[in-house]
Design an enzyme around this catalytic site. Structure first.
Site, PDB file in Angstrom:
ATOM      1  N   ARG A  99       0.669  -1.090   0.109  1.00 53.84           N
ATOM      2  CA  ARG A  99      -0.022  -0.061  -0.225  1.00 53.84           C
ATOM      3  C   ARG A  99       0.927   1.044  -0.047  1.00 53.84           C
ATOM      4  O   ARG A  99       2.036   1.218   0.530  1.00 53.84           O
ATOM      5  CB  ARG A  99      -0.803   0.019   1.313  1.00 53.84           C
ATOM      6  CG  ARG A  99      -2.022  -0.903   1.201  1.00 53.84           C
ATOM      7  CD  ARG A  99      -2.923  -0.803   2.392  1.00 53.84           C
ATOM      8  NE  ARG A  99      -2.547  -1.106   3.718  1.00 53.84           N
ATOM      9  CZ  ARG A  99      -2.143  -0.151   4.512  1.00 53.84           C
ATOM     10  NH1 ARG A  99      -2.257   1.125   4.208  1.00 53.84           N
ATOM     11  NH2 ARG A  99      -1.550  -0.539   5.657  1.00 53.84           N
ATOM     12  N   TYR A 123      -1.516  -3.384  -6.933  1.00 49.47           N
ATOM     13  CA  TYR A 123      -1.338  -4.291  -5.833  1.00 49.47           C
ATOM     14  C   TYR A 123      -2.309  -3.961  -4.930  1.00 49.47           C
ATOM     15  O   TYR A 123      -2.660  -3.186  -4.284  1.00 49.47           O
ATOM     16  CB  TYR A 123       0.102  -3.691  -5.147  1.00 49.47           C
ATOM     17  CG  TYR A 123       0.567  -5.182  -4.155  1.00 49.47           C
ATOM     18  CD1 TYR A 123       1.187  -6.256  -4.858  1.00 49.47           C
ATOM     19  CD2 TYR A 123       0.476  -4.963  -3.044  1.00 49.47           C
ATOM     20  CE1 TYR A 123       1.752  -7.467  -4.001  1.00 49.47           C
ATOM     21  CE2 TYR A 123       0.893  -6.131  -1.964  1.00 49.47           C
ATOM     22  CZ  TYR A 123       1.574  -7.029  -2.711  1.00 49.47           C
ATOM     23  OH  TYR A 123       1.696  -8.461  -2.189  1.00 49.47           O
TER      24      TYR A 123
HETATM   25  C1  OXD Z   1      -3.133  -3.945   6.107  1.00 47.41           C
HETATM   26  C2  OXD Z   1      -3.490  -5.213   5.389  1.00 47.41           C
HETATM   27  O1  OXD Z   1      -3.664  -3.545   7.194  1.00 47.41           O
HETATM   28  O2  OXD Z   1      -2.987  -5.396   4.263  1.00 47.41           O
HETATM   29  O3  OXD Z   1      -2.171  -3.280   5.701  1.00 47.41           O
HETATM   30  O4  OXD Z   1      -4.606  -5.880   5.819  1.00 47.41           O
END
Ligand code: OXD
Ligand code: MN
Length: 621
Positions: free
Chosen positions: A74, A214
């Site tokens: 992320r 992603y």
């Molecule tokens: C996060 C997940 O909390 O991928 O980053 O669940």
């Protein structure tokens, strides 16, 4: 396959058509969630080299995917909440003015799907038709995303039927941002990391994600819709969208209690959701509803919860038959692996899967790997994507439209010092304070030499789509609507002794703490009173079969008033940027905590409720 789109649902048709005009895909495909479609997506992804089929004897119907090495996690620095007013996004979000952001993104999205298929994915978060569920439609040019959404959400014609009845839907627009122009050859994982942007428009119930293929950046049902946008919807509609695992705990007499558990990312939510109780806890068992997100709603004076997801997108490294046997069984087949290592016999491997690594692997980047190399073979954020239905500990009510009644809420971070193994807060307001001030240690040591604590309220810091102080106020107001709100507990599996040794074994043994939690939630189970809340004494936890001498237990549960006071003083750093909106109840709880810690230092005692009357700290017992 078509370039125009019409399914007879005006709101959907108009939106898809306008996006198709903007993004100029070569064709449009409506996803129905069928096995045939899954097989076709898989075939395509195998043909263009995105997927590698794993050895069907070792890992039936399972595939490995390697992402672009620049697109592995992320991207919080490029994630925005674009509410109309900056103040509504609050200090924990990156805010961008919505009109400007949309203009910027319109430029990025223009023509971005040339040469690619636009997949239209109608999906339900939660059982289709459940009053607790909500619908989304993701438009994406990534077949990997289309395939993953089939696992992670409920996709298909039943969702379209809901839309036909007039249900509203969240508009999730996604592009990898890599058009395939005439004469170009495609790569296995096209993406556009330089321009990655994930923008949420809470008032429009829309998310636009560009450039990354992603996980949480691209599977928009997950963090973007089910947490950031849903938290805003939940506030308006009177419910909670939380970063929580959801599990059942069944006693030897067959009484099942439901627990929702908020832990920050990488603190073991998936392991907790699937844990296997040790044999010494004969007759107790844990069942799984979800490992990442819970939607919780007051119904007739009680909280009821669903897991809006349909699959698990779990971190692979560290998962093994000891830490999470149920996950290992779940991912034995029908699973999509991303960025793990490939063994010479066509299976997968990651750090921590076995004590000894294989002598040769192909690493997550596709290169030869041997244990002599210093780099990990699997990316630390490598994942398994697997249907919830594969989970051996699946709760019988996992798909119940009415959700499950919530008996307890648990939260906790990774704290090597100060925080006891478990305590029950005195009441809802105190529980909200304890969850709001929850901290977790960053792994890198700070200048002081002590690990830095990152405050992560309710584990929602990266996922709350609006002002955190308003979010606290919303939690308080939910509790006020309930006849008897479920008790809120803090746990900490990670406390260490002065030599850095973990004081608690964790994993399956966490079931021992869960047993005490559900007993307390049911008005049973003994406790001592401490400045933090109600804590179990040595004899109150079911510790049979575990070597945990009294001295170690004391170290695990102890509250040192001086360091607890300095820990509590740092809560002000969390509150400082939001004082103008902070509910006074939280400041009151802060002052009460300080008073309790101060009087604890002078050994005053507090009245006990629902348990034995006791000295002011368990350590003094
Ligand atoms: C996060 C997940 O909390 O991928 O980053 O669940
Ligand atoms: Mn998560």
């Amino acid at each position: 396959m078509r370039q125009s789109f019409s399914v007879g649902i005006a709101a959907l048709d108009t939106w898809v058509q306008s996006i198709a005009e903007l993004c100029e895909p070569a064709c449009i495909l409506l996803c129905d969630g069928s096995q045939t479609e899954r097989a076709e997506l898989t075939r395509q992804l195998l043909a263009n080299g995105t997927l590698i089929a794993l050895n069907p004897k070792k890992r039936p119907n399972s595939y490995l995917c390697r992402s672009d090495p620049r697109d592995v996690a992320r991207v919080e620095s490029r994630t925005f909440v674009c509410s109309r007013s900056e103040a509504d996004a609050g200090p924990s979000n990156r805010w961008r003015e919505p009109v400007g952001m949309q203009a910027e993104l319109l430029t990025a999205f223009r023509g971005c799907m040339q040469g690619r298929t636009l997949y239209v994915i109608p999906f339900s978060m939660g059982p289709v038709g459940s009053p607790l569920a909500r619908i989304g439609v993701e438009l994406t040019d990534s077949p990997y995303v289309a395939l993953s959404m089939q696992i992670m959400t409920r996709v298909g014609s039943a969702v379209l039927a809901e839309l036909e009845k007039g249900a509203d839907f969240v508009r999730c627009l996604h592009s990898i941002g890599a058009p395939l122009l005439e004469g170009q050859t495609d790569v296995a994982w096209p993406c556009n990391p330089e321009r990655t942007t994930i923008a949420h428009f809470p008032e429009e119930r829309a998310v636009w994600s560009f450039g990354s293929g992603y996980g949480g950046n691209a599977l928009l049902g997950k963090k973007c819709f089910a947490l950031r946008l849903a938290s805003v919807m939940a506030r308006e509609e009177g419910w909670l969208a939380e970063h929580m695992a959801l599990l059942g705990v069944t006693s030897p007499s067959g009484e099942r209690s439901y627990v929702a558990a908020a832990f920050p990312s990488a603190c073991g939510k998936t392991n907790f959701a699937m844990l296997v109780a040790p044999p010494a806890l004969a007759g107790w068992s844990v069942s799984t509803l979800g490992d990442d997100i819970a939607w919780i709603r007051p119904v007739a004076g009680r909280l009821r919860a669903i897991n809006p997801e349909n699959g698990m997108f779990g971190v692979a490294p560290g998962t093994n038959h000891r830490t999470n046997p149920n996950a290992m069984r779940a991912i034995a087949a029908d699973t999509l692996f991303t960025n793990v290592a490939l063994t010479d016999d066509g299976d997968v491997w990651w750090e921590g899967m076995t004590e000894e690594p294989p002598t040769h692997l192909i690493d997550w980047r596709g290169r030869d790997w041997t244990p002599q190399l210093r780099e990990p073979a699997a990316h630390p954020n490598s994942r398994f994507t697997t249907p919830l239905e594969r989970c051996p500990s699946l709760d019988p009510n996992w798909n119940a439209a009415e959700g499950v009644p919530l008996d307890a809420i648990v939260c906790g971070g990774r704290m090597s010092r100060d925080m006891p193994l478990v305590f029950q807060t005195f009441d809802w307001e105190h529980g909200v304070y304890a969850a709001a001030t929850m901290g977790s240690e960053a792994t890198a040591a700070a200048e002081s030499g002590l690990p830095a604590i990152r405050r992560d309220p309710m584990a929602m810091l990266p996922f709350c789509g609006y002002h955190m102080a308003d979010y606290f106020a919303h939690w308080l107001s939910i509790g006020a609507q309930l006849a008897g709100p479920p008790p809120i507990f803090r746990v900490n599996w990670f406390r260490r002794d002065d030599n850095g040794r973990l004081l608690w074994p964790g994993f399956g043994d966490n079931a021992r703490v869960l047993v005490w939690i559900v007993e307390r939630a049911r008005g049973r189970g003994n406790a001592l009173v401490s400045p933090y809340g109600f804590q179990p004494g040595h004899a109150d936890l079911p510790l049979a079969g575990l070597e945990l001498p009294q001295a170690q237990f004391t170290a695990l549960m102890q509250i040192d008033a001086t360091s607890a006071e300095s820990e509590a003083r740092t809560h002000d750093e969390l509150f400082a940027p939001m004082l103008d909106r902070l509910p006074p109840a939280l400041l009151r709880q802060r002052d009460l905590l300080r008073q309790r810690l101060q009087s604890d230092a002078s050994n005053a005692s507090l009245p006990a409720a629902n348990g034995s009357s006791a000295p002011s700290t368990p350590s003094a017992a």
